[in-house]
Scaffold this active site. Structure first.
Site, mmCIF file in Angstrom:
data_model
loop_
_atom_site.group_PDB
_atom_site.id
_atom_site.type_symbol
_atom_site.label_atom_id
_atom_site.label_comp_id
_atom_site.label_asym_id
_atom_site.label_seq_id
_atom_site.Cartn_x
_atom_site.Cartn_y
_atom_site.Cartn_z
ATOM 1 N N GLU A 161 -9.720 -58.634 -1.224
ATOM 2 C CA GLU A 161 -8.565 -59.258 -1.876
ATOM 3 C C GLU A 161 -7.240 -58.608 -1.488
ATOM 4 O OE1 GLU A 161 -9.257 -59.531 -6.111
ATOM 5 O OE2 GLU A 161 -10.379 -61.379 -5.851
ATOM 6 N N GLU A 202 -16.541 -64.877 -4.786
ATOM 7 C CA GLU A 202 -16.772 -64.413 -6.160
ATOM 8 C C GLU A 202 -16.555 -65.597 -7.096
ATOM 9 O OE1 GLU A 202 -14.307 -61.042 -7.151
ATOM 10 O OE2 GLU A 202 -14.724 -60.024 -5.260
HETATM 11 C C1 GAL Z 1 -11.799 -59.607 -8.263
HETATM 12 C C2 GAL Z 1 -12.278 -58.429 -7.446
HETATM 13 C C3 GAL Z 1 -13.599 -57.896 -7.931
HETATM 14 C C4 GAL Z 1 -13.610 -57.784 -9.424
HETATM 15 C C5 GAL Z 1 -13.278 -59.128 -10.019
HETATM 16 C C6 GAL Z 1 -13.308 -59.150 -11.524
HETATM 17 O O1 GAL Z 1 -10.429 -59.710 -8.210
HETATM 18 O O2 GAL Z 1 -12.400 -58.767 -6.083
HETATM 19 O O3 GAL Z 1 -13.833 -56.650 -7.356
HETATM 20 O O4 GAL Z 1 -12.680 -56.815 -9.824
HETATM 21 O O5 GAL Z 1 -12.008 -59.502 -9.606
HETATM 22 O O6 GAL Z 1 -13.020 -60.436 -12.008
#
Ligand code: GAL
Length: 633
Positions: A144, A315
């Site tokens: 990110e 994610e």
């Molecule tokens: C994203 C990140 C992850 C985790 C997640 C939590 O921004 O890539 O590592 O922190 O958020 O929602």
């Protein structure tokens, strides 16, 4: 290519004795991918120059033998504490001049050459070791870029790199002075070494200075990423991805994406609605446990463009997150709906974040597919359901859109630099037009700002593009379909001056913006045919055909052939009418969507997504709350 599911996993968080069982359960659930590694630097290189790969070898082996494919992340978002002893000045500095501290993540400055060298070193070791590993099927660079507001750094490293960047761009301080207009307020420079960063000035810095700093900072992200992709490609043929975010415009994702094979993004629909949406309180209440019905889709379409067709969800929100102002539990069904919506927009894979909820550190309140005690959380079953459904569905296919929307990161910087009205926000402007297209049930392709070929699109929208590229101007001049540009399109030169002839200066259109005004939200400018301009309007003169007028007697929409110019920020009522009219004229079939129901067609199927907390009827079918429906076309 089959559509697939996956999950994010942190073997370093769990006893090794647990790995095999976890892997078997993932595979048993029907998952294909497991993403690992992206924060594990302190375990890969516990001390400077002392590497420990044995645990990672075993983790990859265990996961791979269970039948999973590994996405291996480079750990460069989390430099360990010893890095600061080696490179004390590698930390990013915020706009107020404060050095950012150790103790979370992303504390590095993109411009620090020593840190880049450290990244190159660890990525080289990883690439040499795992580049031919049969289980490592995709790489992820860093994690990110831009998260936690980390693209702009006001460090010494950034200052020196910025001066070099300016010297290369302008060759002489005189040329820079001319381009920036530094005669204004006696800001002329005699040497590149005199130029500072555009923070801590008494009043606003020269916007041309700010814009160059934004371009520089964006280039630094691309260059930082390229160090890694160059190394990985020497040792591995596996595709390389990065995981982008929602509503982040701080760097040009198209530029960074040019060095990658797959664009992926991290979708947290409920967190986003709570923490980065200007929607009304009623809207936020209605979609509290589902997320905004258009926000995910917009990013799916955007990242499909950034990935030149190849894109993933790296994610996917599985339950309540920990980082938004409020963190509601998703409605049952949403973890399935979100995945299906991504697939309907052409995603190759959807990976849930994360496997098991962490019992320690920052994210203990963030759900996973499993609870901290390893029992299944609700999204576990939904992921399993999607895995079962995927088996009978066709391969990845995004379908083809009649309508395209141009998205330009530099315009986001431009209007942040000079909003000329508190509420003018480029993302919000583009998103308002995207939403309107989705209310008409349309597929949308997002295009980069240097697109040179518009053939095949019946309608192209390009709101707020600060400087139209020569490529796009050329494409518009020969475009056979319709286009709707404006407001604020082509309003600046590349040097951020006002162009003469005055904007919008469009091919074949006799129209000039003679005055702009920004307005508070409660002072709309009504249009004769209904709806209004809110927040921003332009007064134009010239001989172009007037299609619509404001009630106070100015052109609201102008036309020259298929090219249309919209002279303000149109509200939903006005947009619905204007876009329906353009679609009708172009023979684009529309279907007005009820609130909270959205649709998308691939080449083989039409899908409907019910973001509402109650059932809706469509084509004689009842779609339950948070339900998905599809049929073959
Ligand atoms: C994203 C990140 C992850 C985790 C997640 C939590 O921004 O890539 O590592 O922190 O958020 O929602």
């Amino acid at each position: 290519m089959k559509r697939t599911l996956g999950v994010c996993y942190y073997p370093e968080h769990w006893p090794e004795t647990q790995w095999a069982e976890d892997a078997a359960r993932m595979a048993g659930l029907g998952l294909t991918w497991v993403r690992i590694g992206e924060f594990a630097w302190s375990r890969m290189e516990p001390e400077p120059g002392r590497f420990d790969w044995d645990w990672l070898d075993r983790a990859i082996d265990t996961l791979g033998r269970a039948g999973l494919k590994v996405v291996l992340g480079t750990p460069t978002a989390t430099p360990p504490r010893w890095m600061l002893d080696k490179h004390p000045d590698m930390l990013a500095v915020d706009e107020q001049g404060r050095t950012r501290g150790f103790g979370s993540r992303r504390h590095y400055c993109f411009s620090h050459r020593g840190y880049r060298g450290e990244c190159a070193a660890i990525v080289t070791r990883m690439a040499e070791r795992y580049g031919k590993n049969p289980y490592v099927a995709v790489w992820q660079t860093d994690n990110e870029y831009a998260c936690h507001n980390t693209v702009l750094s006001y460090s010494d490293a950034a200052l020196h790199a910025f001066r070099d960047w300016l010297a290369q761009k302008y060759q002489s301080p005189q040329a820079l002075n001319r381009a920036w207009g530094n005669v204004f307020w006696s800001m002329e420079y005699a040497s590149f070494n005199d130029i500072g960063l555009p923070n801590l000035t008494v009043t606003e810095a020269n916007p041309a200075h700010v814009m160059d700093f934004r371009r520089f900072a964006s280039d630094e992200v691309a260059a930082f990423n390229r160090v890694q992709t160059d190394i990985l490609r020497k040792h591995s043929v596996a595709p390389i991805a990065h995981n982008y975010m929602g509503r982040v415009t701080d760097f040009d994702h198209f530029a960074t994406g040019a060095d990658l094979d797959i664009a992926s993004w991290d979708a947290y629909p409920i967190g986003f609605l709570s923490d980065r949406s200007e929607a009304s309180p009623e809207h936020k209440r209605r979609f509290l446990r589902q997320g905004d019905p258009d926000f995910q889709a917009f990013h799916h379409d955007l990242y499909r463009a950034v990935g030149r067709g190849r894109w993933w969800i790296m994610e996917q929100q599985p339950g309540p997150v920990n980082w938004a102002p409020y963190n509601p539990d998703p409605l049952p069904g949403m973890a399935r709906l979100w995945a299906w919506e991504a697939f309907a927009h052409g995603a190759e894979a959807v990976c849930y974040f994360r496997w098991r909820q962490a019992p320690f550190a920052q994210e203990t309140m963030h759900a996973g597919l499993l609870r901290p005690d390893s029992a299944a959380a609700p999204a576990f079953h939904e992921a399993g359901q999607v895995a079962g459904e995927l088996a009978s569905m066709p391969d990845v296919d995004a379908g083809r859109a009649d309508v395209a929307l141009v998205f330009d990161y530099a315009s986001a910087w431009a209007w942040e630099t000079q909003p000329q009205g508190r509420d003018f926000d480029y993302f919000r402007l583009v998103f308002s037009q995207y939403r309107a297209l989705r209310r008409l049930g349309l597929n949308v392709d997002i295009l980069p700002p240097d697109v040179a070929d518009l053939s095949g699109y019946k309608l192209v929208l390009a709101p707020g593009v600060a400087t139209l590229s020569d490529a796009l101007l050329g494409a518009l001049a020969s475009h056979k379909g319709a286009a709707l540009l404006g407001p604020r399109t082509n309003a600046k030169t590349v040097d951020f001056s006002t162009p003469v002839p005055l904007p919008p200066n469009l091919p074949g259109m006799d129209a000039v913006v003679m005055r702009v005004e920004s307005l508070p939200p409660d002072a709309p400018v009504p249009l004769v045919q209904g709806g209004a301009f809110t927040g921003w309007r332009e007064k134009l003169e010239g001989g172009a055909e007037v299609v619509e007028m404001t009630e106070d007697g100015f052109p609201a929409v102008l036309r020259a052939g298929g090219l249309h110019y919209l002279a303000g920020w149109a509200d939903d009522t006005a947009l619905d009418r204007i876009l329906s009219g353009l679609c009708a004229a172009q023979g684009i079939g529309v279907q007005s969507m009820p609130v909270g129901l959205r649709t998308r067609a691939t080449a083989t199927h039409r899908y409907w997504f019910n973001y509402n907390p109650e059932a809706v009827q469509v084509e004689g079918v009842t779609i339950p709350a948070a339900g998905v429906h599809w049929r073959a076309i």
